[in-house]
Write a protein that holds these residues in place. Structure first.
Motif: not given
Length: 170
Positions: A27-28, A39-40, A44-45, A53-56
Motif C-alpha cells: 500500500s506504500y 511517520s510510516q 513500521f516493524k 527508508v524515508s531518508e535514503n
C-alpha cells in the motif's frame, strides 16, 4: 538468513502469519524511489529494503523473498520459537496503578523460579501461578541487582530487566 530472521523476531519484529514476515507494505507503493514517510518508517516493524527508508536518496533492492529463504532452510521454519518468554508488557503485571495481585498465569511461576535461581527469591512458599507480594518483592530485588534505582527498581517489571532474567518460554 533464517538465523537472522529468527534473531530479528526474537527482538520484536512481528510475524504476519505463522511462517511469513511482515514485509514492506504494498500500500506504500513500489519501485525505485518509493519511500515511507518518516511517520510510516518510525512506526513500521518488519523487513523492508533500504530503498524504502524515508531518508535514503538512492535505489536499493526491495523486499526479500521469504519463500525462497524457507526453501533454502530445507523446509525448516525461518523463525524458531524464542528460547525465553517474551516481555508481556508492563500492563500485564498491573491492575490499574497497582500490582495485579491474585492474577493467575504460568508466566508468574516461570518468573518466580528464575528469581529464585538468580538469588532474588523472597518466597516462603512457591513460586506459583498466582501473583503475590513475594513475586513483587522478589522482582524489585532483581531490578536492584540489575543496577536500577529509585522508581526504575520498583514494580512492574521492565523490558530490560525481564530480558536479563531469561524467563524460560512457557
Amino acid at each position: 538468513m533464517a538465523d537472522l530472521l529468527a534473531w530479528a523476531h526474537n527482538h520484536g519484529v512481528p510475524l504476519n502469519g505463522p511462517r511469513t514476515w511482515k514485509a514492506y507494505p504494498a500500500s506504500y507503493g513500489s519501485g525505485n524511489g518509493v519511500r515511507m514517510s518518516f511517520s510510516q518508517w518510525n512506526s513500521f516493524k518488519g523487513v523492508c529494503g533500504h530503498q524504502h527508508v524515508s531518508e535514503n536518496l538512492h535505489g536499493d533492492p526491495g523486499a526479500l523473498g521469504f519463500d525462497r529463504i524457507l526453501e533454502l532452510a530445507n523446509g525448516q521454519p525461518a523463525v524458531s520459537q524464542p528460547e525465553y518468554e517474551p516481555f508481556p508488557g508492563a500492563s500485564f503485571f498491573m491492575a490499574g496503578s497497582r500490582p495485579a495481585l491474585g492474577k493467575s498465569s504460568p508466566i508468574f511461576t516461570a518468573m518466580g523460579k528464575r528469581l529464585v535461581a538468580v538469588g532474588c527469591g523472597k518466597y516462603k512458599a512457591g513460586p506459583g501461578p498466582i501473583l503475590g507480594q513475594a513475586d513483587v518483592d522478589s522482582y524489585e530485588d532483581w531490578q536492584r541487582a540489575c543496577g536500577f534505582t529509585g522508581s526504575s527498581a520498583k514494580w512492574p517489571p521492565g523490558h530490560t530487566s525481564w530480558g536479563k532474567l531469561k524467563v524460560p518460554k512457557i
